[in-house]
Design an enzyme around this catalytic site. Structure first.
Site, short mmCIF file in Angstrom:
data_model
loop_
_atom_site.label_atom_id
_atom_site.label_comp_id
_atom_site.label_asym_id
_atom_site.label_seq_id
_atom_site.Cartn_x
_atom_site.Cartn_y
_atom_site.Cartn_z
N GLU A 55 0.83 -1.21 0.00
CA GLU A 55 0.00 0.00 0.00
C GLU A 55 0.86 1.26 0.00
O GLU A 55 1.80 1.38 0.79
CB GLU A 55 -0.89 0.01 1.25
CG GLU A 55 -1.90 -1.10 1.31
CD GLU A 55 -3.22 -0.70 0.69
OE1 GLU A 55 -3.56 0.49 0.69
OE2 GLU A 55 -3.93 -1.60 0.23
N ASP A 56 0.52 2.18 -0.86
CA ASP A 56 0.94 3.58 -0.72
C ASP A 56 2.46 3.76 -0.63
O ASP A 56 2.94 4.47 0.26
CB ASP A 56 0.32 4.19 0.54
CG ASP A 56 -1.19 4.15 0.55
OD1 ASP A 56 -1.79 3.89 -0.50
OD2 ASP A 56 -1.78 4.39 1.62
N CYS A 94 -5.53 5.00 -3.69
CA CYS A 94 -5.76 3.58 -3.86
C CYS A 94 -7.05 3.24 -4.59
O CYS A 94 -7.05 2.44 -5.53
CB CYS A 94 -5.73 2.88 -2.50
SG CYS A 94 -6.83 3.60 -1.27
N ASP A 256 0.29 -0.15 -4.81
CA ASP A 256 -0.96 0.20 -5.50
C ASP A 256 -1.03 1.64 -5.97
O ASP A 256 -1.82 1.99 -6.85
CB ASP A 256 -2.18 -0.14 -4.62
CG ASP A 256 -2.24 0.66 -3.33
OD1 ASP A 256 -1.23 1.29 -2.96
OD2 ASP A 256 -3.31 0.64 -2.69
#
Length: 653
Positions: A55-56, A94, A256
């Protein structure tokens, strides 16, 4: 509809020439036939496919040359696989990024999917990648995040969508497609300090951020979270090996969307889009590989390419509506020159910009130049680094490169990432770059037309949607693109052109004409009477709202504020209310007469309305300061559970 389908099919059949290598090397290009002589016979069956998704995060990895990152497992994966040096998400957040990953369709082609936390309708004609793979015989599992920004039911498209989803649960003899989402590096995880190998004094502070203890702490925490994520990837790969599946599984690792430090996620700079992508193809399946083990590909790729890639791996061409290209397999396409990105509403904050990057240069177009970059956003501003940046701005302690974040935007930006990695020197007026800028402008225009960009439709309008927006009577895209560009340039010579469009029979044309008048500031008073009539009597609530906002730039600002307050009280829709609050935020202290209406919305059950109303109420009451709780914690916990600012649950193995 059939003509449009045919045009798309013809467009998608074209192949682009090889893009230039950028960012430190020659592009590696391996067209499908280049390795034909060296290919072994095709194995029987289908390969397993494993997606490890973090994530991120930007590529703060050793494999990408980061000098202080400690990521041994992903570095090793890159050495035996293929690393994509210039990989980009198609949105800097996201949910909108995941819509494109799921469908192979840009989120801005299917409004409101381009807005963060929307619920776009996904037409049944746009199948998702697990549906394609399940039809081909795969067992498809997702562990566990969805966040697809549309009305698809995860239980329908996946065999198993849960925290316990695992390849070991598949029926005997079935190939699997497994997605494991690791939240260790999620934005929320820098809301508290993570101790580890990297210390605050070790990090490099980007030129656009102030060198404060809070910024250094969040940066070092980010590195330490990435090291933890790398260890999780190592455990996942070890489990694959222990189960005897490594030689039959193609492994993807990607993040993502871009990073979570200030001016990264949610923004159209390189940090918002630049991601990690590496693919390992085991020897048994090397005939599907795009390049030999250990290769680095420098031509730009983006996540709109992932679904065509999956289809190619199972021997299928991409669907006609998909604009990406396969990176692997028999249908692998030629390298592209550019990767495109879109940024619209982020949480409670509206914005609208588009960008194109070739890996070395980035061009950005801002369609809402009156909206400052650095307007506080409830979720992100929990981070101490954002708060310290805003405090430094309030205390006049920032240099021009750091303070620019709190100003309104230019229409266009252009950066040389090779000499200005932090993008603090806008080269849009540099004669030496004029040819390159013109080429990227044109490429972005062509792309927006090709994908039928829905960005010129205000959220909630009836023209939204993949098929609805293809009706050129309802959505005259070409005309709106030209009008929005004229508006954003703020050229007073366009005033009469805007005035003529105020009588147009299409409300979207009137909407953007009014916005053009609004951006002319004091010159907007020359159309004051027309704006009053539109604000009070136009049949479209969107035009009434835009006209009321434009009146705030004139001597009739009291009427503008009153009309915006009426929209808040009438509650025609959450989207219109949120747009009205956004207009009142831009009006500043002039919005004070609307305070009772604004304050009432702090009790809204909608998170975005609650946060925007809470922010503006605090500003107008004079109690706002950096660190103010824009999301009332008790309200948030009551609605979502006690989560904000707490560690995410770890992944399961």
């Amino acid at each position: 509809m059939s003509d449009e389908h045919s045009r798309l099919k013809r467009a998608l059949s074209r192949r682009n020439v090889l893009g230039r290598g950028v960012a430190g090397g020659m592009a590696v290009s391996f067209p499908p036939l280049a390795l034909a002589a060296a290919r072994p016979a095709t194995p029987k069956g289908l390969p397993n496919i494993l997606w490890m998704v973090s994530e991120d995060n930007n590529p703060y990895l050793g494999a990408y040359g980061d000098p202080i990152a400690h990521t041994p497992h992903l570095d090793a994966l890159a050495k035996k696989g293929v690393l994509y040096r210039n990989a980009f998400s198609n949105a800097p957040v996201c949910a909108t990024s995941r819509f494109g990953i799921l469908t192979g369709v840009h989120a801005e082609s299917c409004s409101p999917a381009q807005h963060m936390r929307a619920n776009a309708h996904l037409p049944k004609q746009l199948k998702t990648y697990p549906e394609y793979l399940r039809e081909a015989g795969y067992y498809c599992l997702n562990n566990f995040k969805t966040d697809y920004n549309c009305d698809i039911d995860p239980k329908i498209i996946w065999d198993d969508n849960s925290r316990t989803a695992q390849w070991r649960n598949r029926p005997a003899g079935k190939p699997f497609m497994a997605v494991f989402n690791d939240l260790t590096t999620h934005e929320s995880q820098i809301f508290f300090k993570t101790e580890g190998r990297v210390k605050p004094e070790d990090v490099r502070v980007p030129a656009y951020l102030p060198d404060t203890p809070e910024v250094r702490t969040d940066l070092s925490s980010y590195y330490n979270r990435i090291e933890m994520m790398d260890a999780n990837c190592g455990k996942r790969l070890a489990a694959l090996e222990a189960d005897g599946l490594a030689e039959d599984t193609i492994v993807f690792y990607y993040s993502d969307n871009g990073g979570v430090m200030p001016r990264s996620k949610h923004y159209s700079y390189d940090e918002g889009y630049r991601t990690c992508l590496m693919i390992y193809v085991p020897p048994k399946w090397q005939h599907l590989a795009p390049a030999p083990a250990g290769s680095v590909v420098n031509s730009p790729v983006s996540y709109i390419d992932l679904v065509p890639t999956l289809l190619s791996l199972i021997g299928q061409p991409k669907a006609p509506h998909m604009v990406g290209r396969a990176l692997l397999g028999p249908y692998a396409g030629s390298p592209e020159k550019f990767a495109f990105g879109a940024n619209d509403r982020q949480g409670e904050r509206y914005d609208f910009n588009r960008t194109v990057c070739d890996g070395r240069y980035r061009y950005i177009r801002n369609y809402l130049p009156d909206v400052a970059w650095g307007t506080p956003m409830s979720y992100s501003w929990v981070a101490k680094s954002y708060q310290s940046w805003e405090r430094a701005h309030d205390a006049d302690r920032l240099n021009p490169a750091q303070d620019r974040f709190f100003q309104t935007k230019p229409y266009e930006e252009f950066y040389d990432l090779g000499t200005d990695r932090d993008q603090v020197r806008n080269l849009i007026g540099d004669p030496a770059q004029a040819g390159r800028i013109a080429a990227m402008r044109s490429a972005l225009d062509r792309h927006m037309v090709k994908i039928n960009d829905n960005g010129f439709i205000p959220e909630g309008h009836g023209a939204e949607g993949y098929f609805q927006s293809r009706n050129r009577t309802a959505y005259p895209l070409g005309k709106l693109m030209a009008l929005a560009q004229q508006s954003a340039r703020r050229d007073p010579r366009n005033l009469e052109r805007f005035r003529k469009q105020l009588s147009h029979d299409n409300d979207l044309v009137r909407y953007w004409a009014v916005y053009g008048i609004k951006l002319l500031g004091s010159d907007a008073g020359l159309a004051e009477d027309r704006l009053v009539r539109l604000a009070e009597h136009d049949p479209s609530p969107y035009v009434r709202l835009q006209a009321a906002s434009a009146l705030c730039e004139t001597a009739q600002h009291a009427k503008g504020i009153a009309n915006l307050a009426t929209i808040l009280d009438a509650a025609p829709s959450v989207a219109l209310q949120l747009q009205a609050i956004s207009a009142l935020i831009l009006a500043g202290r002039l919005a004070l007469p609307a305070l009772p209406s604004i304050r009432r919305l702090t009790a809204s059950d909608d998170e975005n309305l609650h946060a925007a109303a809470r922010y503006l109420t605090a500003v107008l009451e004079g109690v706002y300061a950096p660190g103010y709780d824009l999301l009332d914690r008790s309200w948030y916990d009551r609605k979502n559970g006690p989560y904000l600012g707490q560690p995410m649950p770890g992944p399961t193995f």
